[in-house]
Design a protein around this motif. Structure first.
Motif: not given
Ligand code: MG
Ligand code: TXA
Length: 355
Positions: A58, A60, A145, A147, A153, A182, A237
């Motif tokens: 991701k 992330r 999620s 993405n 998402s 979400e 986001h």
């Molecule tokens: Mg998320």
């Protein structure tokens, strides 16, 4: 890596393909799958290596914890301890469903999965494919999620393919999701239950079960020094590539303001996106107009919001003007996502002056 795409009808999980997906997860691989809220990127929640892979796929930050998905109520005690009675009441009412609870973790859950926290986020989704997959994977699937970090998402498998194809072993495609935003996150590790992320379950619905519930101050106060408690809520986001401005106020005033802002930008030679409700579609004669849903049923707005933000990226618009959607049962969740997507860029058309 070649990503296998598997089609599966929501109400008919294919046992053989689910077995195969379960094997991938058990051996430390990643599978994206549908849930009732958004598509998730699954890995074995009890395997630190799988969690590391999720963060990498991701892009992330690894201090942003993952949600552990379960498929049986009795598995809750495996991952969470000292579960308060209010949490059990809420689970009894809304699990399986779009609810995530923050609880004290057990040692079974690695710190890689909880982003280094002593608490754990747990969710029991209702989507039949998700439930079958979690079962086949051994009962505990970590899934953010599906993405790329920062993007909206995914509400369809195509969005997952766009973001993660070539980075994960399998994507299960069950068509568009039902809710589109979400899960609602409720924290039970403070004196009172606190909503860390609004979702389909709104404040009223939670109050009916819990009595007193607070909203995380970091979600309400627009002060950069007050941080939301869910680490993920502090990041920029859902953002489309183009600048996004929300215009808020009385309907007619909003429409006329968006028209004049759009005209001004069109005269400058820019491509202008307009995000509006079905009810006001005809108010916008110019620009790339996209209808997100109906105000008369704001579940349709929630369902399509992320898809529309992605579509504006594909259109290549330079700037987007959006109406606000702040009146229905899902308005808290919708405006939370839209406001974040706009980087808190809101114009109040009707001045709420107090003097
Ligand atoms: Mg998320
Ligand atoms: O609907 C959903 O919840 C989807 C589907 C796939 O289940 N999942 C999802 O995961 O939205 P993700 O990772 O995109 O968002 C999880 C949020 C993040 O904001 C994260 O910071 C927060 O939950 N979170 C996770 N564990 C937490 C914890 N222990 N304490 C506070 N916040 C936590």
């Amino acid at each position: 890596m070649k990503t296998e795409i598997v089609q599966m009808r929501e109400n008919h999980p294919d046992p053989e393909r689910i077995e195969e997906a379960g094997r991938i997860l058990k051996s430390g691989g990643l599978v994206a799958f549908p849930t009732e809220t958004v598509y998730g990127l699954g890995g074995d929640a009890l395997n630190p290596e799988a969690s590391r892979k999720i963060y990498a796929a991701k892009g992330r930050p690894s201090d942003n914890p993952l949600i552990v998905h379960i498929c049986k109520m009795e598995d809750l005690k495996e991952v969470a301890q000292d579960v308060p009675v209010e949490a059990l009441k809420l689970a009894d009412r809304y699990w399986p469903g779009p609810l995530t609870m923050i609880l004290k973790r057990t040692d079974k859950v690695p710190l890689e999965t909880t982003g280094g926290l002593e608490t754990v986020a747990v969710r029991f989704p209702s989507h039949p494919v998700a439930r079958a997959l979690i079962e086949a994977a051994g009962g505990f699937v970590a899934a953010p999620s599906a993405n790329t970090s920062g993007r909206p998402s995914p509400t369809r498998a195509e969005h997952v393919i766009d973001d993660l194809s070539g980075r994960i072993e399998m994507i299960i495609d069950s068509g568009p999701v039902n809710i589109g935003l979400e899960s609602t996150i409720v924290d039970f590790t403070e004196d009172l239950p606190v909503i860390l992320r609004p979702g389909f379950l709104n404040l009223q619905m939670l109050k009916e079960v819990l009595g007193e519930v607070r909203m995380d101050q970091g979600l309400i106060i627009q002060d950069p020094t007050v941080h939301p408690k869910a680490p993920g809520m502090k990041y920029r986001h859902y953002a489309p590539k183009a600048e996004l401005l929300i215009v808020k106020g009385e309907a007619k005033a909003v429409q006329s303001r968006i028209r004049s802002l759009a005209d001004e930008k069109l005269r400058e030679g820019l491509r202008v996106g307009i995000l509006c409700a079905e009810e006001s579609r005809k108010a916008y004669p110019a620009g790339d107009v996209r209808v997100v849903g109906k105000r008369s049923d704001d579940r349709t707005i929630a369902q399509h919001l992320f898809e529309i933000l992605r579509a504006f990226d594909d259109d290549g618009v330079d700037i987007i003007f959006s109406e606000a959607f702040d009146e229905g049962a899902m308005s808290g969740a919708i405006m939370n996502r839209l406001t974040k997507a706009a980087g808190h860029h809101i114009l109040r058309e009707v001045d709420e002056t107090t003097n």
